[in-house]
Design an enzyme around this catalytic site. Structure first.
Site, PDB file in Angstrom:
ATOM      1  N   LEU A   7      48.276  47.567  44.434  1.00 40.09           N
ATOM      2  CA  LEU A   7      47.593  47.919  43.276  1.00 40.09           C
ATOM      3  C   LEU A   7      48.564  47.864  42.016  1.00 40.09           C
ATOM      4  O   LEU A   7      49.212  48.657  42.062  1.00 40.09           O
ATOM      5  CB  LEU A   7      46.573  49.266  43.414  1.00 40.09           C
ATOM      6  CG  LEU A   7      45.792  49.418  42.125  1.00 40.09           C
ATOM      7  CD1 LEU A   7      44.616  48.446  41.852  1.00 40.09           C
ATOM      8  CD2 LEU A   7      45.222  50.856  42.296  1.00 40.09           C
ATOM      9  N   HIS A   8      48.079  47.082  41.032  1.00 41.81           N
ATOM     10  CA  HIS A   8      48.828  47.177  39.659  1.00 41.81           C
ATOM     11  C   HIS A   8      48.032  46.787  38.751  1.00 41.81           C
ATOM     12  O   HIS A   8      47.276  45.863  38.777  1.00 41.81           O
ATOM     13  CB  HIS A   8      50.115  46.406  39.915  1.00 41.81           C
ATOM     14  CG  HIS A   8      50.089  44.608  40.289  1.00 41.81           C
ATOM     15  ND1 HIS A   8      49.727  44.411  41.596  1.00 41.81           N
ATOM     16  CD2 HIS A   8      49.886  43.645  39.524  1.00 41.81           C
ATOM     17  CE1 HIS A   8      49.512  42.956  41.664  1.00 41.81           C
ATOM     18  NE2 HIS A   8      49.498  42.663  40.323  1.00 41.81           N
ATOM     19  N   LEU A   9      48.005  47.414  37.628  1.00 43.07           N
ATOM     20  CA  LEU A   9      47.388  47.213  36.384  1.00 43.07           C
ATOM     21  C   LEU A   9      48.329  46.536  35.429  1.00 43.07           C
ATOM     22  O   LEU A   9      49.498  46.912  35.160  1.00 43.07           O
ATOM     23  CB  LEU A   9      46.839  48.485  35.644  1.00 43.07           C
ATOM     24  CG  LEU A   9      46.107  48.292  34.345  1.00 43.07           C
ATOM     25  CD1 LEU A   9      44.578  47.647  34.707  1.00 43.07           C
ATOM     26  CD2 LEU A   9      45.968  49.835  33.876  1.00 43.07           C
TER      27      LEU A   9
END
Length: 140
Positions: A96-98
């Protein structure tokens, strides 16, 4: 997760220019930024997609994303930011990465075509310094 690039960056086994660190999260500059200052926010814990994010990390993750978006304006002089994440489809690293990307009117970014740029030698650290300084001035 031994084969995960972002877990390796979080662990310090792979270099990354860090902008933000908490007990649960790390923000570091994208090595192929859309615009200079483009930051990736990841949980330290290996989580693949947003639906997998534990409830206890949801609020700190969003709060850190808000702080990074503000830091784009305060630290880099951007007019705003583009904030996005992919879940499985188009997710280049299964962690998960924003994406928090500085934006200015007329910067040429259209839709979901993300042209990439590169940092000159030493330039990434200068951008990271500016973002860290802005983050230090924002409430945690």
């Amino acid at each position: 997760m031994p084969d995960c690039l972002f877990c390796s960056i979080v662990a310090g086994d792979v270099p990354g220019v860090r902008v933000l660190e908490t007990d649960d999260l790390v923000g570091f500059l994208d090595t192929r930024p859309v615009f200079k200052g483009h930051t990736l926010l990841v949980p330290r814990e290996h989580v693949v997609t947003l639906p997998d994010l534990p409830d206890r990390l949801r609020d700190p993750f969003l709060a850190a994303g808000q702080r990074l978006a503000a830091a784009m304006v305060e630290g880099l002089g951007a007019q705003g930011s583009f904030v996005a994440m992919n879940n499985t489809v188009s997710q280049s690293v299964p962690h998960l990465h924003l994406h928090v990307v500085p934006r200015t009117k007329g910067d040429g970014l259209r839709g979901f075509f993300w042209p990439r740029t590169k940092y000159a030698d030493g330039e990434a650290e200068q951008y990271a310094d500016r973002l860290r300084e802005a983050l230090a001035g924002l409430s945690a």
